[in-house]
Motif scaffolding. Structure first.
Motif, PDB file in Angstrom:
ATOM      1  N   ILE A  93      -0.571  22.924   6.292  1.00 18.38           N
ATOM      2  CA  ILE A  93      -0.102  24.265   6.676  1.00 18.38           C
ATOM      3  C   ILE A  93      -0.963  24.830   7.810  1.00 18.38           C
ATOM      4  CG2 ILE A  93       0.180  26.646   5.828  1.00 18.38           C
ATOM      5  CD1 ILE A  93       2.339  24.703   4.825  1.00 18.38           C
ATOM      6  N   VAL A  94      -2.268  24.611   7.727  1.00 17.30           N
ATOM      7  CA  VAL A  94      -3.184  25.094   8.760  1.00 17.30           C
ATOM      8  C   VAL A  94      -2.821  24.501  10.111  1.00 17.30           C
ATOM      9  CG1 VAL A  94      -5.552  24.780   9.568  1.00 17.30           C
ATOM     10  CG2 VAL A  94      -5.146  25.683   7.297  1.00 17.30           C
TER      11      VAL A  94
ATOM     12  N   GLU B 294       6.988  16.499  -4.518  1.00 16.53           N
ATOM     13  CA  GLU B 294       6.417  15.680  -3.449  1.00 16.53           C
ATOM     14  C   GLU B 294       5.750  16.576  -2.405  1.00 16.53           C
ATOM     15  OE1 GLU B 294       6.316  12.351  -3.143  1.00 16.53           O
ATOM     16  OE2 GLU B 294       7.185  12.281  -5.155  1.00 16.53           O
ATOM     17  N   LEU B 295       4.715  16.042  -1.767  1.00 17.96           N
ATOM     18  CA  LEU B 295       3.970  16.794  -0.755  1.00 17.96           C
ATOM     19  C   LEU B 295       4.903  17.394   0.310  1.00 17.96           C
ATOM     20  CD1 LEU B 295       1.301  17.674   0.595  1.00 17.96           C
ATOM     21  CD2 LEU B 295       1.175  15.415   1.641  1.00 17.96           C
ATOM     22  N   GLU B 296       5.782  16.563   0.861  1.00 20.84           N
ATOM     23  CA  GLU B 296       6.665  17.043   1.936  1.00 20.84           C
ATOM     24  C   GLU B 296       7.551  18.188   1.465  1.00 20.84           C
ATOM     25  OE1 GLU B 296       6.257  16.677   5.023  1.00 20.84           O
ATOM     26  OE2 GLU B 296       4.638  15.285   4.535  1.00 20.84           O
ATOM     27  N   GLU B 297       8.027  18.073   0.233  1.00 25.46           N
ATOM     28  CA  GLU B 297       8.888  19.105  -0.358  1.00 25.46           C
ATOM     29  C   GLU B 297       8.116  20.433  -0.467  1.00 25.46           C
ATOM     30  OE1 GLU B 297      12.298  20.603  -1.565  1.00 25.46           O
ATOM     31  OE2 GLU B 297      12.056  18.550  -0.822  1.00 25.46           O
ATOM     32  N   LYS B 298       6.861  20.339  -0.880  1.00 30.15           N
ATOM     33  CA  LYS B 298       6.046  21.546  -1.019  1.00 30.15           C
ATOM     34  C   LYS B 298       5.788  22.185   0.353  1.00 30.15           C
ATOM     35  CE  LYS B 298       3.119  19.191  -3.544  1.00 30.15           C
ATOM     36  NZ  LYS B 298       2.166  18.625  -4.514  1.00 30.15           N
ATOM     37  N   VAL B 299       5.540  21.343   1.343  1.00 28.11           N
ATOM     38  CA  VAL B 299       5.296  21.865   2.694  1.00 28.11           C
ATOM     39  C   VAL B 299       6.553  22.580   3.201  1.00 28.11           C
ATOM     40  CG1 VAL B 299       4.804  21.236   5.102  1.00 28.11           C
ATOM     41  CG2 VAL B 299       3.495  20.185   3.247  1.00 28.11           C
ATOM     42  N   ILE B 300       7.736  22.020   2.926  1.00 28.05           N
ATOM     43  CA  ILE B 300       9.000  22.650   3.350  1.00 28.05           C
ATOM     44  C   ILE B 300       9.160  24.010   2.673  1.00 28.05           C
ATOM     45  CG2 ILE B 300      11.531  22.506   3.161  1.00 28.05           C
ATOM     46  CD1 ILE B 300      11.203  19.409   3.537  1.00 28.05           C
ATOM     47  N   LYS B 301       8.906  24.058   1.371  1.00 30.38           N
ATOM     48  CA  LYS B 301       9.089  25.328   0.643  1.00 30.38           C
ATOM     49  C   LYS B 301       8.123  26.404   1.130  1.00 30.38           C
ATOM     50  CE  LYS B 301      11.664  23.909  -3.256  1.00 30.38           C
ATOM     51  NZ  LYS B 301      11.608  23.177  -4.505  1.00 30.38           N
ATOM     52  N   ILE B 302       6.883  26.004   1.375  1.00 32.27           N
ATOM     53  CA  ILE B 302       5.901  26.983   1.858  1.00 32.27           C
ATOM     54  C   ILE B 302       6.286  27.429   3.275  1.00 32.27           C
ATOM     55  CG2 ILE B 302       3.469  27.343   2.469  1.00 32.27           C
ATOM     56  CD1 ILE B 302       2.803  25.345   0.153  1.00 32.27           C
TER      57      ILE B 302
END
Ligand code: ADP
Ligand code: ZN
Length: 206
Positions: free
Chosen positions: A20-21, A190-198
């Motif tokens: 995210i950073v 999954e990591l990618e899924e979390k990054v998309i949601k955030i």
């Protein structure tokens, strides 16, 4: 844009924070890292902090608030706060000097973090973290150095660290509840899924 990341040890907070950073060009402000730097450099503050950290206690609010306010004053642009605030007083002190746009909570069960923490090994040289669930080599795939298991990553300490987290997470959430900026993310995805949601949450703030 200033955001706070909270999540229990083993929730994958560090890895997601890095993503995210870099995506939003934020400054990653980790009080744990800042304290470790002070200890390494042998500063007065480092000497004071070490006593608390080694005993598993929180460093007193006035010390932490001082270094964070200092850092904020010397930082341009948005900040991702990681490991701070950890008490209601720290949260209130933060609000006196800056505006917070979102608090992202990584929601993970004790079962999930136990499995992750007990199965995690770390490179002695570069610090890369691996999971025994998908990595069985004895050496780091990044630099070739030996891997080790953190001495505090045991079945005995996991529950205690999880409970400590829950209590301070509740304190922080109560400070920010009125502002309606709390967002919960399921850490088991999954990591990618979390990054998309955030990202969906943060894109609305820009
Ligand atoms: P963890 O490995 O549990 O995520 P950190 O690296 O964030 O921990 O911090 C390591 C230690 O530094 C903590 O156990 C605590 O003693 C101290 N510390 C870090 N951030 C804070 C804070 N905001 N308030 C008080 N103590 C802190
Ligand atoms: Zn390595």
């Amino acid at each position: 844009m200033n955001i706070i990341f909270i999540g229990p040890p083993g929730s994958g907070k560090g890895t997601i924070a890095e993503k995210i950073v870099s995506k939003y060009s934020l400054t990653h402000l980790s009080t744990g890292d800042m304290l470790r730097e002070h200890i390494k450099a042998g500063t007065e503050l480092g000497k004071l902090a070490k006593g608390y950290i080694d005993q598993g206690h929180l460093v007193p609010d006035d010390l932490i608030i001082g270094i964070v306010q200092d850092k904020i004053q010397n930082t341009e642009g948005g900040v991702l706060f990681d490991g701070f605030p950890r008490t209601a007083d720290q949260a209130k002190a933060l609000l006196l000097v800056t505006k917070i746009d979102a608090v992202i909570e990584l929601d993970a069960s004790l079962e999930l973090v136990s499995e992750r923490i007990l199965g995690r090994v770390i490179c002695k040289n570069c610090g890369k973290v691996f999971s025994r669930m998908n990595y069985s080599n004895d050496t780091c795939d990044n630099c070739g150095a030996e891997l080790y298991h953190r001495s505090d990553d045991t079945i005995e300490t996991v529950k205690e660290r999880y409970d400590v987290y829950l209590s301070y997470a509740n304190a922080i959430k109560s400070v920010f509840a009125e502002q309606n900026i709390l967002h919960k993310i399921d850490a088991s995805e999954e990591l990618e899924e979390k990054v998309i949601k955030i990202s969906e949450i943060l894109d609305k703030l820009i």
